[in-house]
Design a protein around this motif. Structure first.
Motif, PDB file in Angstrom:
ATOM      1  N   HIS A 135       8.776  -1.383  -2.374  1.00 57.45           N
ATOM      2  CA  HIS A 135       9.033  -2.819  -2.350  1.00 57.45           C
ATOM      3  C   HIS A 135       9.945  -3.165  -1.187  1.00 57.45           C
ATOM      4  O   HIS A 135      10.727  -2.335  -0.705  1.00 57.45           O
ATOM      5  CB  HIS A 135       9.565  -3.344  -3.692  1.00 57.45           C
ATOM      6  CG  HIS A 135      10.874  -2.782  -4.126  1.00 57.45           C
ATOM      7  ND1 HIS A 135      10.986  -1.654  -4.896  1.00 57.45           N
ATOM      8  CD2 HIS A 135      12.142  -3.222  -3.925  1.00 57.45           C
ATOM      9  CE1 HIS A 135      12.247  -1.409  -5.162  1.00 57.45           C
ATOM     10  NE2 HIS A 135      12.973  -2.345  -4.581  1.00 57.45           N
ATOM     11  N   GLU A 159      -6.127  -7.236  -9.789  1.00 58.41           N
ATOM     12  CA  GLU A 159      -5.251  -8.080 -10.601  1.00 58.41           C
ATOM     13  C   GLU A 159      -5.263  -7.686 -12.072  1.00 58.41           C
ATOM     14  O   GLU A 159      -4.305  -7.954 -12.801  1.00 58.41           O
ATOM     15  CB  GLU A 159      -5.659  -9.542 -10.451  1.00 58.41           C
ATOM     16  CG  GLU A 159      -5.437 -10.094  -9.046  1.00 58.41           C
ATOM     17  CD  GLU A 159      -5.791 -11.567  -8.956  1.00 58.41           C
ATOM     18  OE1 GLU A 159      -6.233 -12.133  -9.983  1.00 58.41           O
ATOM     19  OE2 GLU A 159      -5.615 -12.147  -7.866  1.00 58.41           O
ATOM     20  N   ASP A 191       1.696  -7.014  -5.107  1.00 55.54           N
ATOM     21  CA  ASP A 191       1.349  -8.132  -4.231  1.00 55.54           C
ATOM     22  C   ASP A 191       0.268  -7.780  -3.220  1.00 55.54           C
ATOM     23  O   ASP A 191      -0.492  -8.647  -2.788  1.00 55.54           O
ATOM     24  CB  ASP A 191       2.593  -8.614  -3.497  1.00 55.54           C
ATOM     25  CG  ASP A 191       3.647  -9.146  -4.459  1.00 55.54           C
ATOM     26  OD1 ASP A 191       3.321 -10.083  -5.209  1.00 55.54           O
ATOM     27  OD2 ASP A 191       4.764  -8.614  -4.475  1.00 55.54           O
ATOM     28  N   HIS A 238       4.200 -11.585   4.435  1.00 58.84           N
ATOM     29  CA  HIS A 238       5.048 -12.773   4.275  1.00 58.84           C
ATOM     30  C   HIS A 238       4.524 -13.927   5.128  1.00 58.84           C
ATOM     31  O   HIS A 238       4.386 -15.067   4.648  1.00 58.84           O
ATOM     32  CB  HIS A 238       6.484 -12.415   4.664  1.00 58.84           C
ATOM     33  CG  HIS A 238       7.451 -13.549   4.574  1.00 58.84           C
ATOM     34  ND1 HIS A 238       8.099 -13.886   3.406  1.00 58.84           N
ATOM     35  CD2 HIS A 238       7.868 -14.435   5.511  1.00 58.84           C
ATOM     36  CE1 HIS A 238       8.887 -14.933   3.635  1.00 58.84           C
ATOM     37  NE2 HIS A 238       8.767 -15.276   4.902  1.00 58.84           N
ATOM     38  N   SER A 283       4.847  -5.746   5.576  1.00 64.14           N
ATOM     39  CA  SER A 283       5.541  -6.675   4.679  1.00 64.14           C
ATOM     40  C   SER A 283       5.837  -7.986   5.396  1.00 64.14           C
ATOM     41  O   SER A 283       5.673  -9.074   4.825  1.00 64.14           O
ATOM     42  CB  SER A 283       6.836  -6.040   4.164  1.00 64.14           C
ATOM     43  OG  SER A 283       6.564  -4.899   3.369  1.00 64.14           O
ATOM     44  N   LYS A 329       7.596 -13.995  -1.473  1.00 67.08           N
ATOM     45  CA  LYS A 329       8.354 -13.731  -2.685  1.00 67.08           C
ATOM     46  C   LYS A 329       9.682 -13.091  -2.292  1.00 67.08           C
ATOM     47  O   LYS A 329       9.793 -12.477  -1.218  1.00 67.08           O
ATOM     48  CB  LYS A 329       7.577 -12.792  -3.614  1.00 67.08           C
ATOM     49  CG  LYS A 329       6.285 -13.379  -4.168  1.00 67.08           C
ATOM     50  CD  LYS A 329       5.619 -12.396  -5.127  1.00 67.08           C
ATOM     51  CE  LYS A 329       4.356 -12.974  -5.735  1.00 67.08           C
ATOM     52  NZ  LYS A 329       3.718 -12.023  -6.666  1.00 67.08           N
ATOM     53  N   ILE A 358       2.182 -14.541   1.429  1.00 68.40           N
ATOM     54  CA  ILE A 358       2.689 -13.835   0.250  1.00 68.40           C
ATOM     55  C   ILE A 358       4.214 -13.882   0.326  1.00 68.40           C
ATOM     56  O   ILE A 358       4.874 -12.944   0.788  1.00 68.40           O
ATOM     57  CB  ILE A 358       2.171 -12.391   0.180  1.00 68.40           C
ATOM     58  CG1 ILE A 358       0.652 -12.349   0.326  1.00 68.40           C
ATOM     59  CG2 ILE A 358       2.582 -11.745  -1.141  1.00 68.40           C
ATOM     60  CD1 ILE A 358       0.074 -10.948   0.341  1.00 68.40           C
ATOM     61  N   LEU A 371       8.657  -8.121  -2.283  1.00 67.91           N
ATOM     62  CA  LEU A 371       7.238  -7.789  -2.234  1.00 67.91           C
ATOM     63  C   LEU A 371       7.031  -6.383  -2.769  1.00 67.91           C
ATOM     64  O   LEU A 371       7.712  -5.435  -2.342  1.00 67.91           O
ATOM     65  CB  LEU A 371       6.720  -7.873  -0.792  1.00 67.91           C
ATOM     66  CG  LEU A 371       6.713  -9.255  -0.138  1.00 67.91           C
ATOM     67  CD1 LEU A 371       6.225  -9.156   1.298  1.00 67.91           C
ATOM     68  CD2 LEU A 371       5.835 -10.212  -0.927  1.00 67.91           C
TER      69      LEU A 371
END
Length: 288
Positions: A114, A60, A67, A95, A91, A101, A99, A104
Motif C-alpha cells: 500500500h 471486485e 484498488d 492517483h 501509485s 484515496k 484512483i 492505495l
C-alpha cells in the motif's frame, strides 16, 4: 489491417524509468505485456525504459479491498516480481488516473502493498513494504570477490538482492562485477540484483544514516540509476551488520534520493517503508 495505437506515459522514480500504461482498458495479457516491454523499453529502437508498468483491474468479487493490480516487466521482457520505484510510480499514475484515496492498496507478483500518494506531485510517495525474507549473510562467491568487496549478503525484498559494502562506491567497477555476480551459480536459478554500497554516515538514534548505492539489475542487465527494493535491501543489511545505527536511512543512488525507514528492536525488523520521488516525463502514443 489497422494497427492499435497505444497511449502511454513515460515516468521515473529517482531516475529508474518506466513506460506506464493503463491496462484497465487494453486488457493485455502477460504474454502481450512481455513482448511489449522488450520492444518499447529498447533504448534505441523503442521508447526507452528500465521496464514496463501496467495498471490492471482487480476482481471486485474476490478482492474488494484492492484498488488495482500491478504488473511489471523488465526491459528484456521478463516478469519482475517487484519493483519499489515502479510501485511508487504506478501509485502516482493511479492517483493521477482517478484512483484517489488516502491509502492505495494493490497487488503485485510479490504480494500486497500500500502507498500514500500526496496531492502535490513534487512530494515523495511513501510505500509500505512487507517484511523481507530469506536473509543469508556471508554468501561465498570466490576469493577474488571477497578480496574486492568483502562479505556479500543475500536478502529477498520482493525480489532477489545481494549487497556488498565497498570503500569507494562511485569508483567501484560495477560494469565488471555486476554481471559476474548477477549470473553466479551460487545465486541460481533466479540470479540476483547486485547492490554495491558505501557508508557515508552511520547515523544515530537522533539522526539518519546515509548510504550511497549503485545497483546492477537483472532483467535490465545493466546498472540503473536507482533501485527501490535494492535500497531497502542495502538499509536492512547495513542495520543488521551494525554499519548504521539509525532506523532512518537516506540512500543516494545516481538518479535521486530514497528514504528507507523501519522499527528495529532486539534484532527484529518491522514497519518497513520507503519514500521517494516520482515524475512524469512525457505522454505519447505509439503504433503496436
Amino acid at each position: 489491417m489497422r494497427r492499435l495505437v497505444l497511449e502511454f506515459t513515460k515516468m521515473h522514480g529517482a531516475g529508474n524509468d518506466f513506460v506506464v500504461i493503463d491496462n484497465r482498458f487494453y486488457h493485455f495479457d502477460d504474454a502481450q505485456l512481455s513482448e511489449m516491454a522488450a520492444r518499447l523499453c529498447h533504448r534505441r529502437l523503442g521508447i526507452g525504459a528500465d521496464g514496463l508498468l501496467a495498471l490492471c483491474l482487480t476482481d471486485e468479487d474476490t478482492e474488494p479491498d484492492l484498488d488495482f493490480r500491478m504488473r511489471y516487466f523488465n526491459a528484456d521482457g521478463s516478469l519482475g516480481l517487484m519493483c519499489g520505484n515502479g510501485a511508487r510510480v504506478l501509485s502516482r499514475f493511479a492517483h493521477e488516473s482517478g484512483i484517489r484515496k488516502p491509502v492505495l492498496r494493490f497487488d503485485t507478483s510479490a504480494g500486497l502493498y500500500h502507498a500514500m500518494v500526496p496531492e502535490d506531485a513534487d512530494l515523495p510517495v511513501r510505500l509500505s513494504m512487507p517484511l523481507f525474507q530469506d536473509y543469508r549473510p556471508d554468501v561465498f562467491v570466490s576469493a577474488e570477490a571477497y578480496s574486492a568487496m568483502g562479505p556479500i549478503d543475500y536478502v529477498f525484498t520482493g525480489t532477489q538482492h545481494a549487497v556488498a559494502f565497498v570503500a569507494d562506491v562511485w569508483e567501484f567497477d560495477v560494469a565488471f562485477w555486476g554481471p559476474l555476480l548477477r549470473w553466479h551459480p551460487v545465486f541460481a536459478p533466479y540470479g540476483i540484483n547486485m547492490n554495491f554500497v558505501g557508508v557515508m554516515d552511520s547515523g544515530s538514534d537522533t539522526s539518519p544514516a546515509h548510504l550511497r548505492i549503485r545497483t546492477y539489475e537483472k532483467g535490465v542487465e545493466a546498472e540503473t540509476l536507482a533501485c527501490g527494493t535494492g535500497a531497502l535491501a542495502a538499509a536492512i543489511v547495513a542495520r543488521t551488520r551494525h554499519l548504521v545505527h539509525s532506523n532512518h536511512v537516506h540512500l543516494s543512488p545516481k538518479g535521486g534520493d530514497i528514504e528507507v525507514g523501519f522499527t528495529f528492536a532486539e534484532g527484529v525488523f518491522s514497519a518497513l517503508y520507503q519514500a521517494g520521488p516520482t515524475a512524469t516525463v512525457f505522454r505519447g502514443s505509439i503504433y503496436l
